[in-house]
Design a protein around this motif. Sequence first.
Motif, PDB file in Angstrom:
ATOM      1  N   PHE A  18      -4.062   9.996  -6.751  1.00  0.00           N
ATOM      2  CA  PHE A  18      -3.146  10.132  -5.609  1.00  0.00           C
ATOM      3  C   PHE A  18      -3.917  10.464  -4.332  1.00  0.00           C
ATOM      4  CE2 PHE A  18      -0.392  13.058  -3.091  1.00  0.00           C
ATOM      5  CZ  PHE A  18       0.462  12.099  -2.600  1.00  0.00           C
ATOM      6  N   SER A  19      -4.866  11.370  -4.439  1.00  0.00           N
ATOM      7  CA  SER A  19      -5.668  11.764  -3.284  1.00  0.00           C
ATOM      8  C   SER A  19      -6.430  10.573  -2.710  1.00  0.00           C
ATOM      9  CB  SER A  19      -6.640  12.868  -3.693  1.00  0.00           C
ATOM     10  OG  SER A  19      -7.482  13.205  -2.638  1.00  0.00           O
ATOM     11  N   SER A  20      -6.990   9.763  -3.585  1.00  0.00           N
ATOM     12  CA  SER A  20      -7.731   8.577  -3.159  1.00  0.00           C
ATOM     13  C   SER A  20      -6.819   7.585  -2.440  1.00  0.00           C
ATOM     14  CB  SER A  20      -8.384   7.913  -4.371  1.00  0.00           C
ATOM     15  OG  SER A  20      -8.972   6.701  -4.018  1.00  0.00           O
TER      16      SER A  20
ATOM     17  N   GLU B 145       0.828  -1.209   0.000  1.00  0.00           N
ATOM     18  CA  GLU B 145       0.000   0.000   0.000  1.00  0.00           C
ATOM     19  C   GLU B 145       0.863   1.259   0.000  1.00  0.00           C
ATOM     20  OE1 GLU B 145      -3.486   1.862  -0.490  1.00  0.00           O
ATOM     21  OE2 GLU B 145      -3.248  -0.298  -0.346  1.00  0.00           O
ATOM     22  N   LYS B 146       1.930   1.255   0.779  1.00  0.00           N
ATOM     23  CA  LYS B 146       2.833   2.404   0.796  1.00  0.00           C
ATOM     24  C   LYS B 146       3.536   2.569  -0.554  1.00  0.00           C
ATOM     25  CE  LYS B 146       3.937   3.428   5.542  1.00  0.00           C
ATOM     26  NZ  LYS B 146       5.007   3.762   6.484  1.00  0.00           N
ATOM     27  N   SER B 147       3.892   1.459  -1.165  1.00  0.00           N
ATOM     28  CA  SER B 147       4.521   1.496  -2.475  1.00  0.00           C
ATOM     29  C   SER B 147       3.568   2.079  -3.515  1.00  0.00           C
ATOM     30  CB  SER B 147       4.953   0.092  -2.884  1.00  0.00           C
ATOM     31  OG  SER B 147       5.482   0.095  -4.179  1.00  0.00           O
ATOM     32  N   ARG B 148       2.294   1.672  -3.435  1.00  0.00           N
ATOM     33  CA  ARG B 148       1.267   2.197  -4.334  1.00  0.00           C
ATOM     34  C   ARG B 148       1.127   3.706  -4.159  1.00  0.00           C
ATOM     35  NH1 ARG B 148      -2.658  -1.119  -2.773  1.00  0.00           N
ATOM     36  NH2 ARG B 148      -1.791  -2.756  -4.068  1.00  0.00           N
ATOM     37  N   MET B 149       1.195   4.157  -2.905  1.00  0.00           N
ATOM     38  CA  MET B 149       1.076   5.580  -2.617  1.00  0.00           C
ATOM     39  C   MET B 149       2.262   6.356  -3.205  1.00  0.00           C
ATOM     40  SD  MET B 149       0.610   7.426   1.090  1.00  0.00           S
ATOM     41  CE  MET B 149       2.271   7.030   1.611  1.00  0.00           C
ATOM     42  N   LYS B 150       3.460   5.820  -3.039  1.00  0.00           N
ATOM     43  CA  LYS B 150       4.650   6.487  -3.562  1.00  0.00           C
ATOM     44  C   LYS B 150       4.619   6.542  -5.092  1.00  0.00           C
ATOM     45  CE  LYS B 150       7.589   5.221   0.326  1.00  0.00           C
ATOM     46  NZ  LYS B 150       8.722   4.383   0.778  1.00  0.00           N
TER      47      LYS B 150
ATOM     48  N   HIS C  32      -0.236   9.252   9.000  1.00  0.00           N
ATOM     49  CA  HIS C  32      -1.059  10.104   9.860  1.00  0.00           C
ATOM     50  C   HIS C  32      -2.024  10.916   8.996  1.00  0.00           C
ATOM     51  CE1 HIS C  32      -2.029  13.141  12.890  1.00  0.00           C
ATOM     52  NE2 HIS C  32      -1.604  12.258  13.776  1.00  0.00           N
ATOM     53  N   PRO C  33      -3.233  11.137   9.473  1.00  0.00           N
ATOM     54  CA  PRO C  33      -4.200  11.930   8.695  1.00  0.00           C
ATOM     55  C   PRO C  33      -3.698  13.327   8.339  1.00  0.00           C
ATOM     56  CG  PRO C  33      -5.323  10.813  10.479  1.00  0.00           C
ATOM     57  CD  PRO C  33      -3.850  10.555  10.666  1.00  0.00           C
ATOM     58  N   ASN C  34      -2.916  13.943   9.223  1.00  0.00           N
ATOM     59  CA  ASN C  34      -2.365  15.263   8.908  1.00  0.00           C
ATOM     60  C   ASN C  34      -1.353  15.182   7.769  1.00  0.00           C
ATOM     61  OD1 ASN C  34      -3.914  16.278  10.929  1.00  0.00           O
ATOM     62  ND2 ASN C  34      -2.227  16.793  12.303  1.00  0.00           N
ATOM     63  N   LYS C  35      -0.581  14.111   7.726  1.00  0.00           N
ATOM     64  CA  LYS C  35       0.381  13.930   6.629  1.00  0.00           C
ATOM     65  C   LYS C  35      -0.364  13.782   5.310  1.00  0.00           C
ATOM     66  CE  LYS C  35       4.120  11.076   4.854  1.00  0.00           C
ATOM     67  NZ  LYS C  35       5.276  11.946   4.768  1.00  0.00           N
ATOM     68  N   ALA C  36      -1.477  13.053   5.351  1.00  0.00           N
ATOM     69  CA  ALA C  36      -2.297  12.895   4.150  1.00  0.00           C
ATOM     70  C   ALA C  36      -2.795  14.256   3.678  1.00  0.00           C
ATOM     71  CB  ALA C  36      -3.465  11.958   4.429  1.00  0.00           C
ATOM     72  N   ALA C  37      -3.272  15.067   4.604  1.00  0.00           N
ATOM     73  CA  ALA C  37      -3.771  16.396   4.261  1.00  0.00           C
ATOM     74  C   ALA C  37      -2.650  17.263   3.688  1.00  0.00           C
ATOM     75  CB  ALA C  37      -4.379  17.061   5.492  1.00  0.00           C
ATOM     76  N   ASN C  38      -1.458  17.169   4.286  1.00  0.00           N
ATOM     77  CA  ASN C  38      -0.326  17.959   3.793  1.00  0.00           C
ATOM     78  C   ASN C  38       0.074  17.544   2.383  1.00  0.00           C
ATOM     79  OD1 ASN C  38      -0.176  19.381   6.177  1.00  0.00           O
ATOM     80  ND2 ASN C  38       1.445  18.104   7.048  1.00  0.00           N
ATOM     81  N   LEU C  39       0.103  16.235   2.120  1.00  0.00           N
ATOM     82  CA  LEU C  39       0.473  15.754   0.785  1.00  0.00           C
ATOM     83  C   LEU C  39      -0.538  16.232  -0.261  1.00  0.00           C
ATOM     84  CD1 LEU C  39       1.574  12.093   1.591  1.00  0.00           C
ATOM     85  CD2 LEU C  39       3.041  13.950   0.827  1.00  0.00           C
ATOM     86  N   LYS C  40      -1.818  16.115   0.059  1.00  0.00           N
ATOM     87  CA  LYS C  40      -2.863  16.527  -0.879  1.00  0.00           C
ATOM     88  C   LYS C  40      -2.807  18.034  -1.112  1.00  0.00           C
ATOM     89  CE  LYS C  40      -6.511  14.796   1.049  1.00  0.00           C
ATOM     90  NZ  LYS C  40      -7.867  14.304   1.280  1.00  0.00           N
ATOM     91  N   SER C  41      -2.538  18.788  -0.057  1.00  0.00           N
ATOM     92  CA  SER C  41      -2.448  20.238  -0.169  1.00  0.00           C
ATOM     93  C   SER C  41      -1.276  20.662  -1.064  1.00  0.00           C
ATOM     94  CB  SER C  41      -2.276  20.851   1.222  1.00  0.00           C
ATOM     95  OG  SER C  41      -2.061  22.243   1.133  1.00  0.00           O
TER      96      SER C  41
ATOM     97  N   LYS D   5      -6.958   6.498   1.591  1.00  0.00           N
ATOM     98  CA  LYS D   5      -7.069   5.100   2.017  1.00  0.00           C
ATOM     99  C   LYS D   5      -5.937   4.733   2.963  1.00  0.00           C
ATOM    100  CE  LYS D   5      -9.590   3.449  -1.994  1.00  0.00           C
ATOM    101  NZ  LYS D   5      -9.512   2.722  -3.258  1.00  0.00           N
ATOM    102  N   ALA D   6      -4.728   5.218   2.678  1.00  0.00           N
ATOM    103  CA  ALA D   6      -3.580   4.936   3.544  1.00  0.00           C
ATOM    104  C   ALA D   6      -3.790   5.563   4.922  1.00  0.00           C
ATOM    105  CB  ALA D   6      -2.302   5.454   2.912  1.00  0.00           C
TER     106      ALA D   6
END
Length: 87
Positions: free
Chosen positions: A54-56, A24-29, A68-77, A60-61
């Motif tokens: 990428f956002s999706s 899953e992490k590999s898919r995200m990267k 962390h949810p904040n990391k997800a928000a930062n990446l999407k931002s 999911k990750a």
Amino acid sequence: MANTKSAIKRNRQTITRTERNRAEKSRMKAARKTTLAAIVSGNKDEAVKAASVFSSVVDKAAKRNLIHPNKAANLKSKTAKAIAAIG
């Protein structure tokens, strides 16, 4: 090495979960690299599509506690900002 049946089962579960999380992490990267490549190329339509995927994947990750949810928000931002800068 584990001796009890429960410890052996826990080891099996840990291995399975580790493989799943790594995939899953590999898919995200990979999704992030695709998005960044689209942004660098300057093709806004392609970048928006890649960012959606990428956002999706990031959401999911975060839902599965891989990041962390904040990391997800930062990446999407960051990706949204970069796409807006293509303009």
